[in-house]
Write a protein that holds these residues in place. Structure first.
Motif, PDB file in Angstrom:
ATOM      1  N   MET A 199      12.636  -1.653  -5.909  1.00 49.59           N
ATOM      2  CA  MET A 199      12.903  -0.358  -5.295  1.00 49.59           C
ATOM      3  C   MET A 199      11.574   0.254  -4.900  1.00 49.59           C
ATOM      4  SD  MET A 199      15.569   1.569  -4.535  1.00 49.59           S
ATOM      5  CE  MET A 199      16.879   1.179  -5.704  1.00 49.59           C
ATOM      6  N   LEU A 200      11.413   0.605  -3.641  1.00 42.61           N
ATOM      7  CA  LEU A 200      10.145   1.135  -3.155  1.00 42.61           C
ATOM      8  C   LEU A 200      10.016   2.619  -3.490  1.00 42.61           C
ATOM      9  CD1 LEU A 200       9.824  -0.663   0.300  1.00 42.61           C
ATOM     10  CD2 LEU A 200       9.313  -1.496  -2.005  1.00 42.61           C
TER      11      LEU A 200
ATOM     12  N   PRO B 299       7.444  -9.301  -5.097  1.00 45.80           N
ATOM     13  CA  PRO B 299       6.764  -8.200  -4.416  1.00 45.80           C
ATOM     14  C   PRO B 299       6.067  -7.285  -5.418  1.00 45.80           C
ATOM     15  CG  PRO B 299       9.018  -8.457  -3.627  1.00 45.80           C
ATOM     16  CD  PRO B 299       8.884  -9.327  -4.823  1.00 45.80           C
ATOM     17  N   SER B 300       4.851  -6.903  -5.097  1.00 46.59           N
ATOM     18  CA  SER B 300       4.093  -5.980  -5.943  1.00 46.59           C
ATOM     19  C   SER B 300       3.691  -4.814  -5.067  1.00 46.59           C
ATOM     20  CB  SER B 300       2.867  -6.677  -6.537  1.00 46.59           C
ATOM     21  OG  SER B 300       2.111  -5.776  -7.324  1.00 46.59           O
ATOM     22  N   PHE B 301       4.647  -3.951  -4.776  1.00 44.36           N
ATOM     23  CA  PHE B 301       4.432  -2.884  -3.825  1.00 44.36           C
ATOM     24  C   PHE B 301       3.585  -1.784  -4.454  1.00 44.36           C
ATOM     25  CE2 PHE B 301       5.468   0.645  -1.033  1.00 44.36           C
ATOM     26  CZ  PHE B 301       5.513   0.020   0.199  1.00 44.36           C
ATOM     27  N   PRO B 302       2.632  -1.194  -3.697  1.00 42.22           N
ATOM     28  CA  PRO B 302       1.786  -0.138  -4.267  1.00 42.22           C
ATOM     29  C   PRO B 302       2.610   1.069  -4.709  1.00 42.22           C
ATOM     30  CG  PRO B 302       1.513  -0.268  -1.891  1.00 42.22           C
ATOM     31  CD  PRO B 302       2.289  -1.471  -2.285  1.00 42.22           C
ATOM     32  N   ALA B 303       2.335   1.569  -5.893  1.00 45.97           N
ATOM     33  CA  ALA B 303       3.085   2.703  -6.428  1.00 45.97           C
ATOM     34  C   ALA B 303       2.666   4.010  -5.777  1.00 45.97           C
ATOM     35  CB  ALA B 303       2.895   2.784  -7.941  1.00 45.97           C
ATOM     36  N   GLN B 304       1.394   4.101  -5.349  1.00 48.43           N
ATOM     37  CA  GLN B 304       0.874   5.333  -4.785  1.00 48.43           C
ATOM     38  C   GLN B 304       0.494   5.135  -3.317  1.00 48.43           C
ATOM     39  OE1 GLN B 304       0.906   8.140  -6.564  1.00 48.43           O
ATOM     40  NE2 GLN B 304       1.681   7.020  -8.344  1.00 48.43           N
ATOM     41  N   LEU B 305       0.813   6.133  -2.504  1.00 46.88           N
ATOM     42  CA  LEU B 305       0.374   6.097  -1.112  1.00 46.88           C
ATOM     43  C   LEU B 305      -1.140   6.288  -1.062  1.00 46.88           C
ATOM     44  CD1 LEU B 305       1.306   6.103   1.909  1.00 46.88           C
ATOM     45  CD2 LEU B 305       1.217   8.584   1.769  1.00 46.88           C
ATOM     46  N   ALA B 306      -1.804   5.485  -0.270  1.00 43.22           N
ATOM     47  CA  ALA B 306      -3.258   5.549  -0.188  1.00 43.22           C
ATOM     48  C   ALA B 306      -3.693   5.352   1.259  1.00 43.22           C
ATOM     49  CB  ALA B 306      -3.886   4.486  -1.081  1.00 43.22           C
ATOM     50  N   ALA B 307      -4.981   5.530   1.494  1.00 46.83           N
ATOM     51  CA  ALA B 307      -5.547   5.252   2.809  1.00 46.83           C
ATOM     52  C   ALA B 307      -5.770   3.747   2.911  1.00 46.83           C
ATOM     53  CB  ALA B 307      -6.850   6.015   2.990  1.00 46.83           C
TER      54      ALA B 307
END
Length: 390
Positions: A263-264, A25-33
């Motif tokens: 870890m998200l 998994p390569s979950f985005p580190a920053q919340l984005a639109a």
């Protein structure tokens, strides 16, 4: 011991899909639109009505086949509810049959359902004589008379079973675990031996927080996770929460064997669950000053196999949402539904809809200072993860 028995209980699937390679998994580190699910997976999103022609609520329950979704038309108090086979391609609902309403008790909406092998089955709770009772029903998939299979005393509202149909039997587990079955033609409830504490996962898989078992093949998987984690696993992926400080709980994902653990970020606050053992539905809270602005998502869908992230709903966007703050989409695995921006153009016909419109208007005026009748959706967006490929 159970593996030797299960081959007699469960019919293996006729076609076993080839295993897909799993990337870390390569979950985005920053919340984005993030792009919306309708942009990312247009083939899997459809618009469906939220109300029937008589303004009774319509609720998606389960996938029936490649083109149809099982829905409940929830009757006004004292009226029979109806099961609907809704054709997504034609945009047309066909009544299948009614669910009898009996006087002297309060009957709740269906909270769990399944469709397979030429039949549908569902669970609901009722209040009678100051007690809560669970009911399991079935009906042929092409419509007919509803048959009450089992009555389960002493249940708790909100603690619903997960159902599975295999051949001529209905199987189910409650959150406390233990696999039960009953013939779809009616009969006695039978507890399957050695399944105490185990729950239906991704049928024919059952399991608990530490073990998984395939009832068709006897394959077993040992779940490896931190002892203090609250984790839910299927045969491919797990999602869980773990306390990392006295004030912080974090969401994580991993494989059942403990590999590819991620870890998200803190802006992921709650896992709604895994859809189709691949798509993770998550509740998010935008950090203060988020650059995403009013396009910041309040819930997202994350493809664990590919790393694609898509917005399900936004908190302050143009579309109204289900639930307070836009974080409670309707979920009926593998279906997810949420409100569109379609507004009512006529006065509601049913008392239940009139009451809902009035309460939504009062809430909006009290808490937001606006006349927000649009909080009651006329239609839903429906995401069906079984329609996704690749």
């Amino acid at each position: 011991m159970l593996a030797g028995v299960t081959a007699l209980l469960v019919r293996p699937p006729s076609v076993t899909p080839p295993p897909r390679p799993l990337a870390a998994p390569s979950f985005p580190a920053q919340l984005a639109a993030f792009p919306s699910v309708r942009e990312v997976w247009p083939e899997a999103v459809a618009k469906i009505p939220a109300w029937s022609y008589r303004d009774w609520a319509l609720r998606p329950l389960a996938r029936m086949d490649a083109s149809r979704v099982l829905m409940e038309e929830v009757g006004d108090p004292g009226e029979d509810s109806t099961l609907i086979a809704f054709n997504l391609q034609m945009g047309l609902g066909v009544p299948m049959g009614t669910i009898p309403n009996r006087r002297g008790r309060e009957e709740h909406e269906i909270t769990s359902a399944v469709a397979a092998d030429g039949a549908v089955a569902w669970y609901r709770t009722v209040e009678q004589k100051s007690a809560t009772v669970g009911e399991l029903w079935t009906m042929p998939a092409d419509g007919g008379k509803a048959l009450l299979l089992a009555t389960i005393p002493g249940v708790t509202v909100g603690r619903d079973p997960k159902l599975a149909i295999n051949g001529e039997d209905l199987f189910w587990t409650f959150p406390a675990g233990g696999l039960d079955r009953i013939p779809l033609k009616g009969g006695e409830v039978q507890r399957i031996q050695n399944t105490e504490g185990m729950r239906v996962k991704d049928w024919p898989w059952i399991g608990d927080n530490r073990r998984l078992l395939n009832l068709a093949t006897g394959e077993r998987i040992t779940v490896r996770a931190p002892a203090d984690a609250d984790i839910t696993c299927g045969p491919r992926w797990c999602v869980g929460t773990q306390i990392v400080s006295t004030t912080t709980v974090r969401v994580f994902v991993q494989r059942p064997d403990g590999s590819r653990r991620t870890m998200l970020p803190p802006w992921v606050v709650f896992p709604f669950g895994l859809l189709g053992q691949r798509y993770l539905l998550l509740q998010t809270v935008p950090p203060r000053g988020s650059p995403a602005g009013d396009k910041a998502p309040s819930s997202i869908v994350y493809d664990l196999d590919t790393g694609i992230t898509a917005t399900l709903m936004t908190l302050y966007g143009t579309e109204p949402v289900l639930g307070a703050g836009g974080v409670n989409p309707g979920v009926a695995d593998p279906l997810v539904y949420w409100a569109t921006s379609d507004k009512a153009t006529t006065t509601p016909k049913s008392e239940s809809k009139r009451n809902l419109v009035r309460s939504a208007a009062t809430f909006a005026m009290t808490h937001q200072g606006v006349d927000a009748l649009f909080a009651v959706p006329e239609k839903y967006w429906l995401l069906d993860t079984t329609a996704l490929t690749g």
